[in-house]
Design a protein around this motif. Structure first.
Motif, PDB file in Angstrom:
ATOM      1  N   LEU A  99       0.828  -1.219   0.000  1.00  0.00           N
ATOM      2  CA  LEU A  99       0.000   0.000   0.000  1.00  0.00           C
ATOM      3  C   LEU A  99       0.859   1.264   0.000  1.00  0.00           C
ATOM      4  N   ALA A 100       1.932   1.259   0.772  1.00  0.00           N
ATOM      5  CA  ALA A 100       2.821   2.422   0.829  1.00  0.00           C
ATOM      6  C   ALA A 100       3.447   2.668  -0.536  1.00  0.00           C
ATOM      7  N   GLN A 102       2.307   1.758  -3.486  1.00  0.00           N
ATOM      8  CA  GLN A 102       1.266   2.244  -4.402  1.00  0.00           C
ATOM      9  C   GLN A 102       0.953   3.721  -4.166  1.00  0.00           C
ATOM     10  N   SER A 103       0.938   4.121  -2.901  1.00  0.00           N
ATOM     11  CA  SER A 103       0.517   5.481  -2.572  1.00  0.00           C
ATOM     12  C   SER A 103       1.510   6.548  -3.033  1.00  0.00           C
TER      13      SER A 103
END
Length: 117
Positions: A99-100, A102-103
């Motif tokens: 997630l990190a 991707q963000s």
């Protein structure tokens, strides 16, 4: 032509002054899952047994219950398993890393536009 840019995030979960969990400990847990042994996991990572044991001990001390459970050697030798909590922590950590990563992709691409040819 757009520049190729990569990032390398290193997430660490701190507990008091200790790194309770991070990329190296995640790799170690994965190696223990593969090999069934702290010693074999250490060898597969080109790490000393002592260092691997220190990392396991830190993890086990920082969490409510052990992430790695060991069995003492006998006629068939000892072994180690990643506990259900260890598996859960590993899975959650890998999800957070994903997630990190991707963000930051949009901002990373913007930075990449300003790199020299």
């Amino acid at each position: 032509m757009p520049h190729s840019i990569q990032s390398h995030l290193r997430l660490r979960i701190l507990h008091d002054q200790h790194i309770a969990f991070g990329p190296g400990k995640a790799e170690l847990l994965e190696a223990i899952q593969r090999t069934g042994s702290i010693s074999q996991a250490a060898k597969s990572m080109n790490m000393s047994y002592r260092r691997a044991w220190q990392l396991v001990d830190t993890m086990n001390q920082c969490f409510a219950s052990a992430l790695v459970e060991t069995q003492t050697g006998g006629t068939h030798g000892g072994g180690a398993i990643v506990s259900p909590l260890g598996q859960q922590i590993l899975q959650s950590f890998r999800a957070i890393e994903h997630l990190a990563q991707q963000s930051i992709q949009h901002q990373l691409a913007q930075i990449g536009q300003h790199l020299k040819d």
